[in-house]
Write a protein that holds these residues in place. Structure first.
Motif, short mmCIF file in Angstrom:
data_model
loop_
_atom_site.label_atom_id
_atom_site.label_comp_id
_atom_site.label_asym_id
_atom_site.label_seq_id
_atom_site.Cartn_x
_atom_site.Cartn_y
_atom_site.Cartn_z
N ALA A 71 0.82 -1.20 0.00
CA ALA A 71 0.00 0.00 0.00
C ALA A 71 0.86 1.26 0.00
O ALA A 71 2.08 1.21 0.24
CB ALA A 71 -0.90 0.00 1.23
N HIS A 72 0.21 2.39 -0.25
CA HIS A 72 0.91 3.68 -0.20
C HIS A 72 1.50 3.88 1.18
O HIS A 72 2.66 4.26 1.33
CB HIS A 72 -0.07 4.80 -0.54
CG HIS A 72 0.52 6.16 -0.45
ND1 HIS A 72 1.39 6.65 -1.39
CD2 HIS A 72 0.37 7.14 0.47
CE1 HIS A 72 1.77 7.88 -1.06
NE2 HIS A 72 1.16 8.20 0.07
N THR A 73 0.72 3.65 2.21
CA THR A 73 1.19 3.60 3.60
C THR A 73 0.36 2.53 4.30
O THR A 73 -0.60 1.99 3.74
CB THR A 73 1.01 4.94 4.34
OG1 THR A 73 -0.39 5.17 4.57
CG2 THR A 73 1.62 6.10 3.57
N THR A 74 0.69 2.28 5.55
CA THR A 74 -0.08 1.30 6.31
C THR A 74 -1.47 1.82 6.64
O THR A 74 -2.30 1.08 7.16
CB THR A 74 0.65 0.94 7.61
OG1 THR A 74 1.02 2.15 8.30
CG2 THR A 74 1.90 0.12 7.32
N ALA A 75 -1.75 3.09 6.33
CA ALA A 75 -3.09 3.65 6.53
C ALA A 75 -3.93 3.60 5.26
O ALA A 75 -5.08 4.05 5.25
CB ALA A 75 -2.98 5.10 7.03
N ASP A 76 -3.37 3.06 4.19
CA ASP A 76 -4.03 3.06 2.88
C ASP A 76 -4.55 1.66 2.54
O ASP A 76 -3.98 0.65 2.97
CB ASP A 76 -3.02 3.51 1.82
CG ASP A 76 -3.58 3.42 0.41
OD1 ASP A 76 -4.72 3.84 0.20
OD2 ASP A 76 -2.86 2.91 -0.48
N ASP A 77 -5.63 1.62 1.78
CA ASP A 77 -6.17 0.35 1.28
C ASP A 77 -6.21 0.41 -0.25
O ASP A 77 -7.18 0.90 -0.83
CB ASP A 77 -7.56 0.10 1.83
CG ASP A 77 -8.14 -1.23 1.36
OD1 ASP A 77 -7.40 -2.01 0.71
OD2 ASP A 77 -9.34 -1.48 1.62
N PRO A 78 -5.15 -0.07 -0.92
CA PRO A 78 -5.09 0.05 -2.38
C PRO A 78 -6.15 -0.75 -3.12
O PRO A 78 -6.41 -0.49 -4.29
CB PRO A 78 -3.68 -0.45 -2.71
CG PRO A 78 -3.33 -1.36 -1.58
CD PRO A 78 -3.98 -0.76 -0.37
N LYS A 79 -6.77 -1.71 -2.45
CA LYS A 79 -7.80 -2.52 -3.12
C LYS A 79 -9.00 -1.67 -3.53
O LYS A 79 -9.79 -2.07 -4.37
CB LYS A 79 -8.24 -3.66 -2.20
CG LYS A 79 -7.15 -4.70 -1.91
CD LYS A 79 -7.71 -5.91 -1.21
CE LYS A 79 -8.26 -5.60 0.17
NZ LYS A 79 -7.20 -5.16 1.11
N LYS A 80 -9.12 -0.50 -2.95
CA LYS A 80 -10.25 0.37 -3.27
C LYS A 80 -10.12 1.02 -4.63
O LYS A 80 -11.10 1.51 -5.19
CB LYS A 80 -10.41 1.45 -2.19
CG LYS A 80 -10.86 0.90 -0.84
CD LYS A 80 -11.07 2.03 0.16
CE LYS A 80 -11.60 1.50 1.48
NZ LYS A 80 -11.82 2.59 2.46
N TYR A 81 -8.90 1.08 -5.17
CA TYR A 81 -8.73 1.79 -6.44
C TYR A 81 -7.93 1.01 -7.48
O TYR A 81 -7.72 1.51 -8.58
CB TYR A 81 -8.07 3.16 -6.21
CG TYR A 81 -6.81 3.16 -5.36
CD1 TYR A 81 -5.57 2.88 -5.93
CD2 TYR A 81 -6.85 3.45 -4.02
CE1 TYR A 81 -4.42 2.88 -5.17
CE2 TYR A 81 -5.70 3.47 -3.24
CZ TYR A 81 -4.48 3.18 -3.82
OH TYR A 81 -3.34 3.18 -3.04
#
Length: 355
Positions: A251-261
């Motif tokens: 992910a971009h950071t551990t606060a991000d969820d790349p599966k959304k985009y």
């Protein structure tokens, strides 16, 4: 679109006969550095998930770009990392303990070893590029043989600082190297929605500086391109813009969820299976008789112990204090900062704000 400059294929073969390859000892060191920082990256993600570290920006998949470029520098050169370039900082001499401290919220995590010019990780996008041009210009004015290396992602090329930095560097022919790790996404925004430019490297022409577009997962291509860029800079031929095509598995950071985009799992699997930077170098080293399973096991064990030692050092520090955020920002705190500081340190003594 110009083809990517590639030296080492994903199959661990040289793409063509070429002079200037790193020697055997350097090749082995490249591999060891990439394995070390990948283990460090994975350890950091685990620490964040365990609540032992704050939000973290992973880089797995981009090791060749960071390690290869940093290994081409001299100790006195300036390094301007983003919040994701801790692999490059470690290779250039920053201790892993300091990197852990940074992500644990300690100011001490931004201090570089004496004699090394490693700037603190830059969170604002692209601002470090202007700073790199400034230090490079100062080096040139003082007749120093140092370059300034600015790291950034493809998203930074949509910022005004990117254009200002390249323009100034081009006019004054500063010994600056602009190194873009083009991961294809500025968090959730694909590059095609950021710019009509087909490549980032082509933008060098607008500022009459040298531009290169390379396979960012090929550490030989990265290292050799950087070496040439350093030579040009120190010879007074001006800056270089390098676009390294790579991909971050996480992910971009551990606060991000790349599966959304995007289909993160499929993309990561494709890059990991077909273009992984560590795997291709290991294949080459094994074919040259420079690496084997015994060396691999021994090195991974030693690297793990080194990372654990650095972590123990970082965790031995006293916990960082929230009030430290007000230090080293202003010579004199503004009234707003004073109010915020009072709210933090004296939460029970706040006056009621009139309606």
């Amino acid at each position: 679109m110009s083809p990517l400059y590639q030296v080492l294929t994903p199959e661990g073969e040289l793409a063509h006969d070429i002079a200037g390859l790193p020697d055997a000892a350097t090749m082995v060191k490249m591999y060891e550095n990439m394995v070390l920082v990948r283990l460090f990256d994975r350890k950091s993600i685990n620490l964040q998930r365990q609540g032992r570290m704050g939000t973290y920006a992973p880089f797995e998949g981009q090791e060749a770009s960071q390690v290869g470029s940093a290994m081409a520098l001299s100790p006195g050169d300036w390094l301007f990392p983003t919040y994701r370039d801790h692999a490059a900082a470690i290779v250039h001499g920053q201790s892993m303990a300091r990197v852990f401290l940074y992500w644990m919220g300690h100011m001490e995590g931004s201090i570089s070893p004496k004699g090394l010019n490693i700037m603190p990780p830059c969170v604002p996008i692209a601002t470090q590029m202007v700073h790199a041009v400034g230090t490079a210009w100062a080096s040139k004015l003082q007749s120093e043989q140092h370059v300034s290396l600015a790291y950034f992602g493809d998203g930074a090329t949509s910022e005004g600082d990117f254009h200002e930095a390249l323009n100034f560097a081009g006019v004054f022919k500063t010994p600056t190297i602009f190194f873009c790790q083009n991961n294809g996404y500025a968090i959730s925004v694909p590059f095609s929605q950021q710019s009509a430019s087909r490549t980032i490297a082509q933008r060098a022409a607008a500022y009459d500086i040298h531009g290169e577009r390379i396979d960012g997962n090929d550490i030989f291509a990265v290292w050799m391109t950087m070496k040439k860029a350093v030579e040009r800079a120190l010879a007074g031929e001006g800056p270089t813009l390098i676009e390294a095509i790579t991909f971050r598995y996480g992910a971009h950071t551990t606060a991000d969820d790349p599966k959304k985009y995007r289909d993160q799992e499929a993309l990561s699997a494709q890059w990991r299976e077909q273009r992984d930077p560590i795997h291709r170098l290991r294949l080459y080293l094994e074919k040259q008789g420079l690496w084997n399973e015994e060396k691999e096991s021994a090195f991974i064990s030693a690297a793990g112990a080194k990372i654990d030692e650095a972590l123990a050092e970082a965790e031995s520090y006293p916990k960082s204090r929230p009030e430290d955020m007000f230090k080293h920002v202003y010579a004199e705190l503004t009234w707003m900062a004073v109010e915020q500081q009072n709210e933090l340190t004296n939460p029970d003594k706040q006056e009621e704000i009139p309606a």
